[in-house]
Design a protein around this motif. Structure first.
Motif, PDB file in Angstrom:
ATOM      1  N   VAL A  35      -8.161  -3.130   4.202  1.00 32.93           N
ATOM      2  CA  VAL A  35      -7.498  -3.088   2.905  1.00 32.93           C
ATOM      3  C   VAL A  35      -6.677  -4.357   2.735  1.00 32.93           C
ATOM      4  O   VAL A  35      -5.952  -4.764   3.645  1.00 32.93           O
ATOM      5  CB  VAL A  35      -6.588  -1.843   2.785  1.00 32.93           C
ATOM      6  CG1 VAL A  35      -5.674  -1.954   1.569  1.00 32.93           C
ATOM      7  CG2 VAL A  35      -7.436  -0.576   2.692  1.00 32.93           C
ATOM      8  N   ILE A  36      -6.827  -4.980   1.568  1.00 32.27           N
ATOM      9  CA  ILE A  36      -6.017  -6.143   1.239  1.00 32.27           C
ATOM     10  C   ILE A  36      -5.092  -5.746   0.107  1.00 32.27           C
ATOM     11  O   ILE A  36      -5.534  -5.366  -0.978  1.00 32.27           O
ATOM     12  CB  ILE A  36      -6.894  -7.343   0.829  1.00 32.27           C
ATOM     13  CG1 ILE A  36      -7.705  -7.793   2.042  1.00 32.27           C
ATOM     14  CG2 ILE A  36      -6.051  -8.502   0.326  1.00 32.27           C
ATOM     15  CD1 ILE A  36      -9.154  -7.899   1.766  1.00 32.27           C
ATOM     16  N   LEU A  37      -3.808  -5.799   0.412  1.00 33.72           N
ATOM     17  CA  LEU A  37      -2.794  -5.332  -0.530  1.00 33.72           C
ATOM     18  C   LEU A  37      -1.965  -6.515  -0.996  1.00 33.72           C
ATOM     19  O   LEU A  37      -1.579  -7.360  -0.192  1.00 33.72           O
ATOM     20  CB  LEU A  37      -1.898  -4.310   0.186  1.00 33.72           C
ATOM     21  CG  LEU A  37      -0.683  -3.758  -0.563  1.00 33.72           C
ATOM     22  CD1 LEU A  37      -1.120  -2.797  -1.650  1.00 33.72           C
ATOM     23  CD2 LEU A  37       0.265  -3.063   0.419  1.00 33.72           C
ATOM     24  N   ALA A  38      -1.684  -6.590  -2.289  1.00 33.06           N
ATOM     25  CA  ALA A  38      -0.875  -7.695  -2.810  1.00 33.06           C
ATOM     26  C   ALA A  38       0.338  -7.150  -3.541  1.00 33.06           C
ATOM     27  O   ALA A  38       0.236  -6.209  -4.326  1.00 33.06           O
ATOM     28  CB  ALA A  38      -1.708  -8.551  -3.754  1.00 33.06           C
ATOM     29  N   PRO A  56       5.595  -7.037 -10.541  1.00 27.57           N
ATOM     30  CA  PRO A  56       5.585  -7.250  -9.087  1.00 27.57           C
ATOM     31  C   PRO A  56       6.325  -6.148  -8.335  1.00 27.57           C
ATOM     32  O   PRO A  56       7.391  -5.705  -8.737  1.00 27.57           O
ATOM     33  CB  PRO A  56       6.323  -8.587  -8.920  1.00 27.57           C
ATOM     34  CG  PRO A  56       6.293  -9.228 -10.256  1.00 27.57           C
ATOM     35  CD  PRO A  56       6.156  -8.162 -11.270  1.00 27.57           C
ATOM     36  N   GLY A  57       5.724  -5.695  -7.259  1.00 26.05           N
ATOM     37  CA  GLY A  57       6.397  -4.777  -6.345  1.00 26.05           C
ATOM     38  C   GLY A  57       6.468  -3.328  -6.777  1.00 26.05           C
ATOM     39  O   GLY A  57       6.938  -2.490  -6.033  1.00 26.05           O
ATOM     40  N   LEU A  58       6.020  -3.002  -7.988  1.00 31.40           N
ATOM     41  CA  LEU A  58       6.162  -1.625  -8.462  1.00 31.40           C
ATOM     42  C   LEU A  58       4.871  -0.814  -8.319  1.00 31.40           C
ATOM     43  O   LEU A  58       4.908   0.405  -8.284  1.00 31.40           O
ATOM     44  CB  LEU A  58       6.593  -1.611  -9.932  1.00 31.40           C
ATOM     45  CG  LEU A  58       7.995  -2.142 -10.240  1.00 31.40           C
ATOM     46  CD1 LEU A  58       8.273  -2.076 -11.738  1.00 31.40           C
ATOM     47  CD2 LEU A  58       9.059  -1.351  -9.469  1.00 31.40           C
ATOM     48  N   ASN A  59       3.770  -1.504  -8.280  1.00 29.92           N
ATOM     49  CA  ASN A  59       2.480  -0.807  -8.328  1.00 29.92           C
ATOM     50  C   ASN A  59       1.625  -1.140  -7.120  1.00 29.92           C
ATOM     51  O   ASN A  59       1.980  -1.978  -6.305  1.00 29.92           O
ATOM     52  CB  ASN A  59       1.740  -1.187  -9.607  1.00 29.92           C
ATOM     53  CG  ASN A  59       2.551  -0.858 -10.846  1.00 29.92           C
ATOM     54  OD1 ASN A  59       3.214   0.166 -10.887  1.00 29.92           O
ATOM     55  ND2 ASN A  59       2.506  -1.740 -11.824  1.00 29.92           N
ATOM     56  N   LEU A  60       0.498  -0.495  -7.060  1.00 28.75           N
ATOM     57  CA  LEU A  60      -0.452  -0.772  -5.982  1.00 28.75           C
ATOM     58  C   LEU A  60      -1.634  -1.556  -6.537  1.00 28.75           C
ATOM     59  O   LEU A  60      -2.350  -1.084  -7.423  1.00 28.75           O
ATOM     60  CB  LEU A  60      -0.963   0.533  -5.373  1.00 28.75           C
ATOM     61  CG  LEU A  60      -0.020   1.273  -4.416  1.00 28.75           C
ATOM     62  CD1 LEU A  60      -0.636   2.604  -4.000  1.00 28.75           C
ATOM     63  CD2 LEU A  60       0.292   0.436  -3.175  1.00 28.75           C
ATOM     64  N   ALA A  90      -6.459  12.362  -4.228  1.00 26.30           N
ATOM     65  CA  ALA A  90      -5.272  11.963  -3.466  1.00 26.30           C
ATOM     66  C   ALA A  90      -4.019  12.074  -4.332  1.00 26.30           C
ATOM     67  O   ALA A  90      -2.988  12.587  -3.895  1.00 26.30           O
ATOM     68  CB  ALA A  90      -5.443  10.530  -2.963  1.00 26.30           C
ATOM     69  N   LEU A  91      -4.123  11.614  -5.571  1.00 27.26           N
ATOM     70  CA  LEU A  91      -2.967  11.696  -6.472  1.00 27.26           C
ATOM     71  C   LEU A  91      -2.609  13.159  -6.739  1.00 27.26           C
ATOM     72  O   LEU A  91      -1.433  13.515  -6.830  1.00 27.26           O
ATOM     73  CB  LEU A  91      -3.267  10.960  -7.790  1.00 27.26           C
ATOM     74  CG  LEU A  91      -3.475   9.445  -7.670  1.00 27.26           C
ATOM     75  CD1 LEU A  91      -3.940   8.856  -8.996  1.00 27.26           C
ATOM     76  CD2 LEU A  91      -2.180   8.751  -7.217  1.00 27.26           C
ATOM     77  N   ALA A 196       3.361   5.013   1.426  1.00 28.40           N
ATOM     78  CA  ALA A 196       2.961   6.419   1.567  1.00 28.40           C
ATOM     79  C   ALA A 196       1.880   6.782   0.553  1.00 28.40           C
ATOM     80  O   ALA A 196       0.923   7.504   0.865  1.00 28.40           O
ATOM     81  CB  ALA A 196       4.173   7.328   1.400  1.00 28.40           C
ATOM     82  N   VAL A 197       2.017   6.273  -0.667  1.00 33.28           N
ATOM     83  CA  VAL A 197       0.999   6.536  -1.689  1.00 33.28           C
ATOM     84  C   VAL A 197      -0.321   5.879  -1.280  1.00 33.28           C
ATOM     85  O   VAL A 197      -1.388   6.494  -1.348  1.00 33.28           O
ATOM     86  CB  VAL A 197       1.446   6.012  -3.084  1.00 33.28           C
ATOM     87  CG1 VAL A 197       0.361   6.263  -4.121  1.00 33.28           C
ATOM     88  CG2 VAL A 197       2.757   6.665  -3.507  1.00 33.28           C
ATOM     89  N   LEU A 198      -0.228   4.635  -0.813  1.00 33.51           N
ATOM     90  CA  LEU A 198      -1.433   3.915  -0.395  1.00 33.51           C
ATOM     91  C   LEU A 198      -2.158   4.678   0.712  1.00 33.51           C
ATOM     92  O   LEU A 198      -3.386   4.833   0.681  1.00 33.51           O
ATOM     93  CB  LEU A 198      -1.064   2.505   0.089  1.00 33.51           C
ATOM     94  CG  LEU A 198      -2.231   1.673   0.640  1.00 33.51           C
ATOM     95  CD1 LEU A 198      -3.227   1.343  -0.462  1.00 33.51           C
ATOM     96  CD2 LEU A 198      -1.743   0.381   1.300  1.00 33.51           C
ATOM     97  N   ASP A 199      -1.386   5.174   1.657  1.00 29.43           N
ATOM     98  CA  ASP A 199      -1.968   5.898   2.783  1.00 29.43           C
ATOM     99  C   ASP A 199      -2.743   7.137   2.296  1.00 29.43           C
ATOM    100  O   ASP A 199      -3.865   7.396   2.723  1.00 29.43           O
ATOM    101  CB  ASP A 199      -0.836   6.316   3.728  1.00 29.43           C
ATOM    102  CG  ASP A 199      -1.372   6.823   5.049  1.00 29.43           C
ATOM    103  OD1 ASP A 199      -2.028   6.020   5.741  1.00 29.43           O
ATOM    104  OD2 ASP A 199      -1.179   8.009   5.361  1.00 29.43           O
ATOM    105  N   THR A 200      -2.122   7.867   1.388  1.00 27.76           N
ATOM    106  CA  THR A 200      -2.778   9.068   0.849  1.00 27.76           C
ATOM    107  C   THR A 200      -4.050   8.703   0.082  1.00 27.76           C
ATOM    108  O   THR A 200      -5.086   9.371   0.208  1.00 27.76           O
ATOM    109  CB  THR A 200      -1.813   9.827  -0.088  1.00 27.76           C
ATOM    110  OG1 THR A 200      -0.569   9.979   0.584  1.00 27.76           O
ATOM    111  CG2 THR A 200      -2.352  11.179  -0.469  1.00 27.76           C
TER     112      THR A 200
END
Lengths: 300, 159
Positions: A35-38, A56-60, A90-91, A196-200
């Protein structure tokens, strides 16, 4: 779990998909499920060149690299279905976890409705919360790998000029849900904790991807249809002109323009074809449409 | 149709700038396709006339001479060409965006694993890599046009 086990986090990148592509082009093999996360994506792409607006920083915003050698190219819409299904499920699990803390007066809370807008937008209470853009690499006619680009609005609360957009946080507060204090999902300042959201979400995608790998195409499609926005409901559609020069899907190409009035018609979304076209039952019979050929007039 | 007429027709089509002309009558069918680099002629003649000498392709304007003019050699090459076909239904794109140059042009030497085009379907973008090294002889689909499953996209001369 292999999806997200190898996680590359970037402060800022033009597009995580482009970064993933460069990574796969290098000689060293990239682990399946990387996974590449920005934090910030400057050149995120949506459909037909619409750029993905994200604070920036609020979303996936991330990309998942998946080995797809097992998938016949003509089945690739099933990959799209697997990913969107994995995300909405997941959501859904995340929201259920919050539900007990939700009801202000102890009454059962109504969870925001999750749906998939054909082909693969993620809707929360009929507003767009996320999008998916998949790029596959094929050697001739053989699938090699897929780069699944995903944008999910999580904590952003202002969408200037975008009345049809929402985020998970907005949807939850609209339903009167509050995050349980001390929950791993709660980050600072009442925001959802992005890792945590990303993991789910990675879990959700993996489960459906494994189902795809097992060849369970029919049950994937069945479950996709259960989440498909407007499925089985009578609504009005507009046929779009999509000549070879107009209906392009790459960024910068113009999109189809509506036909005159008479091309508005009524129908019921009855399913999708194996290649992902939308099947609409109309007075003229069953018609199949591509993305650029049709627009629903009933909102989402 | 006389050979002379066919030759005139080829010249006419080559000059006109169109990419393909098909004429069909009861017992006769001719298709003339022009590319930037070469001209391909497919004729279907009725049986009695089948013994006619092969039609010489008229060189398109500014086309480079085919390999040293040796007729049989050119034919052999034609047979060795590899056709790269579309693995799916979708829209064929020659570049990653309208602002970018095409991935490949006619005459380009390509290596195995090089991206030739994108086929887009239902928001899935497919970069198609070549499985052979060679030279692009012909591009058979128009940019941004719909393509069918198995539709020929490129002719490649293996090197």
């Amino acid at each position: 779990m292999f999806v997200g086990k190898n996680l590359i986090t970037l402060k800022q990148v033009d597009s995580t998909n482009n970064y993933a592509k460069l990574l796969t082009a290098n000689s060293r093999p990239v682990p399946d499920g990387t996974v590449i996360l920005a934090d910030t994506q400057t050149g995120g792409r949506g459909q037909a060149g619409t750029s993905w607006v994200s604070e920036p920083g609020l979303n996936l915003t991330f990309s998942v690299l998946l080995e797809c050698g097992f998938l016949p190219p003509v089945r690739q819409f099933h990959l799209s279905m697997a990913v969107s299904l994995g995300i909405v499920e997941a959501l859904g699990r995340l929201m259920h976890r919050m539900a007990p803390a939700g009801g202000e007066d102890g009454n059962p809370t109504r969870l925001p409705a999750l749906a998939i807008k054909w082909p693969n937008d993620i809707l929360l209470d009929r507003k767009k919360m996320g999008g998916i853009l998949i790029e596959n690499l094929l050697a001739g006619s053989r699938m090699k790998s897929s780069i699944v680009g995903i944008g999910l609005n999580i904590n952003q609360e202002d969408f200037p000029g975008l009345p049809g957009a929402t985020s998970l946080k907005l949807g939850l507060s609209g339903s009167g849900l509050r995050l349980p204090p001390g929950d791993a999902l709660t980050g600072v300042s009442g925001n959802l904790h992005l890792p945590a959201v990303l993991d789910t979400v990675c879990h959700g995608i993996e489960a459906r991807f494994l189902q795809l790998k097992s060849g369970a195409y029919d049950s994937l499609k069945e479950d996709y249809l259960r989440y498909l926005s407007g499925f089985g409901r009578k609504q009005r559609f507009c046929r779009l002109a999509a000549g070879p020069e107009s209906g392009a899907g790459l960024s910068g190409h113009s999109v189809g323009i509506p036909h005159p009035r008479e091309d508005v018609f009524e129908g019921v979304i009855a399913g999708i074809t194996p290649e992902g076209k939308l099947l609409i039952s109309t007075s003229e019979g069953m018609l199949a449409f591509e993305k650029k050929q049709i627009r629903s007039l009933s909102g989402n | 149709m006389e050979i002379k007429e066919i030759q005139d027709l080829i010249k006419f089509v080559a000059k006109s700038g169109v990419s393909e002309v098909s004429i069909e009558r009861d017992d006769f069918k001719i298709t003339i396709k022009t590319g930037k680099e070469q001209t391909v002629i497919n004729t279907t003649l009725p049986a009695p006339q089948a013994a006619l000498p092969p039609v010489q392709p008229a060189p398109a304007p500014e086309a480079p001479k085919p390999s040293a003019g040796k007729e049989d050699k050119a034919e052999a090459t034609e047979q060795n060409l590899v056709t790269i076909k579309s693995p799916m239904i979708g829209t064929f794109y020659r570049s990653s965006s309208p602002d970018n140059p095409p991935f490949v042009n006619v005459g380009d030497e390509i290596r195995s694993g090089q991206v030739l085009c994108i086929i887009e379907a239902m928001k899935l973008f497919n970069e198609i890599e070549s499985e052979v090294a060679g030279r692009i002889v012909k591009i058979l689909a128009e940019d941004a046009s719909p393509v069918e499953y198995d539709q020929p996209l490129f002719l490649v001369e293996p090197l």
